[in-house]
Design a protein around this motif. Structure first.
Motif, PDB file in Angstrom:
ATOM      1  N   GLU A  89     -15.829 -24.655 -11.875  1.00  0.00           N
ATOM      2  CA  GLU A  89     -15.150 -24.521 -13.162  1.00  0.00           C
ATOM      3  C   GLU A  89     -16.193 -24.360 -14.259  1.00  0.00           C
ATOM      4  OE1 GLU A  89     -12.559 -27.737 -14.034  1.00  0.00           O
ATOM      5  OE2 GLU A  89     -11.427 -27.542 -12.180  1.00  0.00           O
ATOM      6  N   LYS A  90     -15.875 -23.536 -15.241  1.00  0.00           N
ATOM      7  CA  LYS A  90     -16.756 -23.383 -16.390  1.00  0.00           C
ATOM      8  C   LYS A  90     -16.572 -24.571 -17.320  1.00  0.00           C
ATOM      9  CE  LYS A  90     -17.166 -18.416 -17.017  1.00  0.00           C
ATOM     10  NZ  LYS A  90     -16.897 -17.309 -17.935  1.00  0.00           N
ATOM     11  N   LYS A  91     -17.656 -25.176 -17.727  1.00  0.00           N
ATOM     12  CA  LYS A  91     -17.626 -26.284 -18.685  1.00  0.00           C
ATOM     13  C   LYS A  91     -18.528 -25.926 -19.853  1.00  0.00           C
ATOM     14  CE  LYS A  91     -15.277 -29.252 -16.179  1.00  0.00           C
ATOM     15  NZ  LYS A  91     -14.048 -29.863 -16.554  1.00  0.00           N
ATOM     16  N   ARG A  92     -18.044 -26.164 -21.069  1.00  0.00           N
ATOM     17  CA  ARG A  92     -18.871 -25.951 -22.254  1.00  0.00           C
ATOM     18  C   ARG A  92     -19.616 -27.238 -22.567  1.00  0.00           C
ATOM     19  NH1 ARG A  92     -15.775 -24.297 -27.191  1.00  0.00           N
ATOM     20  NH2 ARG A  92     -14.462 -26.020 -26.596  1.00  0.00           N
ATOM     21  N   TYR A  93     -20.865 -27.107 -23.016  1.00  0.00           N
ATOM     22  CA  TYR A  93     -21.646 -28.283 -23.377  1.00  0.00           C
ATOM     23  C   TYR A  93     -22.518 -27.965 -24.585  1.00  0.00           C
ATOM     24  CZ  TYR A  93     -25.821 -26.189 -21.284  1.00  0.00           C
ATOM     25  OH  TYR A  93     -26.877 -25.368 -21.012  1.00  0.00           O
ATOM     26  N   LEU A  94     -22.912 -29.017 -25.305  1.00  0.00           N
ATOM     27  CA  LEU A  94     -23.804 -28.861 -26.451  1.00  0.00           C
ATOM     28  C   LEU A  94     -25.230 -28.760 -25.943  1.00  0.00           C
ATOM     29  CD1 LEU A  94     -22.341 -31.502 -28.906  1.00  0.00           C
ATOM     30  CD2 LEU A  94     -21.892 -29.072 -28.840  1.00  0.00           C
ATOM     31  N   LYS A  95     -25.961 -27.769 -26.405  1.00  0.00           N
ATOM     32  CA  LYS A  95     -27.319 -27.562 -25.915  1.00  0.00           C
ATOM     33  C   LYS A  95     -28.279 -28.637 -26.415  1.00  0.00           C
ATOM     34  CE  LYS A  95     -27.309 -22.807 -24.610  1.00  0.00           C
ATOM     35  NZ  LYS A  95     -28.101 -21.606 -24.506  1.00  0.00           N
ATOM     36  N   LYS A  96     -28.026 -29.224 -27.595  1.00  0.00           N
ATOM     37  CA  LYS A  96     -28.924 -30.254 -28.118  1.00  0.00           C
ATOM     38  C   LYS A  96     -28.798 -31.557 -27.356  1.00  0.00           C
ATOM     39  CE  LYS A  96     -30.023 -29.240 -32.884  1.00  0.00           C
ATOM     40  NZ  LYS A  96     -29.804 -29.590 -34.278  1.00  0.00           N
ATOM     41  N   SER A  97     -27.560 -32.009 -27.157  1.00  0.00           N
ATOM     42  CA  SER A  97     -27.362 -33.329 -26.562  1.00  0.00           C
ATOM     43  C   SER A  97     -26.977 -33.274 -25.088  1.00  0.00           C
ATOM     44  CB  SER A  97     -26.282 -34.089 -27.333  1.00  0.00           C
ATOM     45  OG  SER A  97     -25.049 -33.409 -27.247  1.00  0.00           O
ATOM     46  N   GLY A  98     -26.466 -32.146 -24.629  1.00  0.00           N
ATOM     47  CA  GLY A  98     -26.075 -32.020 -23.234  1.00  0.00           C
ATOM     48  C   GLY A  98     -24.683 -32.539 -22.925  1.00  0.00           C
TER      49      GLY A  98
END
Length: 101
Positions: A89-98
């Motif tokens: 599944e595709k999950k979106r995440y914040l690149k700064k905090s993960g």
């Protein structure tokens, strides 16, 4: 153009008259690269009277802004959005905090 933002995401406005405000995305126009944020970038729209008995009015309305002028906002941090695969599944995440969005 593909964008990693979704309707309902909290975003921070990076430039313009409402710079620094945080709001929720109301709509996205992917063909024109525009995004509308609730209660930000307000304009006044004049509605003319259709009949002589009816009165004209002035309403406040959100105007669309360029999609590059907003960035995803979560837990006091603005960050770009990445995509990773977990359990197919595709999950979106914040690149700064993960953290997942």
């Amino acid at each position: 153009m593909k964008t990693k933002l979704r309707v309902g995401d909290k975003v921070k406005i990076l430039c313009g008259k409402d710079r620094g405000k945080v709001g929720e995305i109301a709509s996205i126009d992917r063909k024109k690269f525009k995004v509308t944020v609730k209660s930000c970038n307000m304009i006044k729209k004049v509605i003319k009277a259709r009949t002589p008995q009816e009165k004209g009015k002035i309403i406040d309305k959100e105007a669309p802004m360029d999609i590059s002028n907003v960035m995803l906002f979560s837990n006091g941090v603005i960050s770009r959005v990445g995509i990773k695969f977990e359990n197919n599944e595709k999950k979106r995440y914040l690149k700064k905090s993960g953290e997942n969005v």
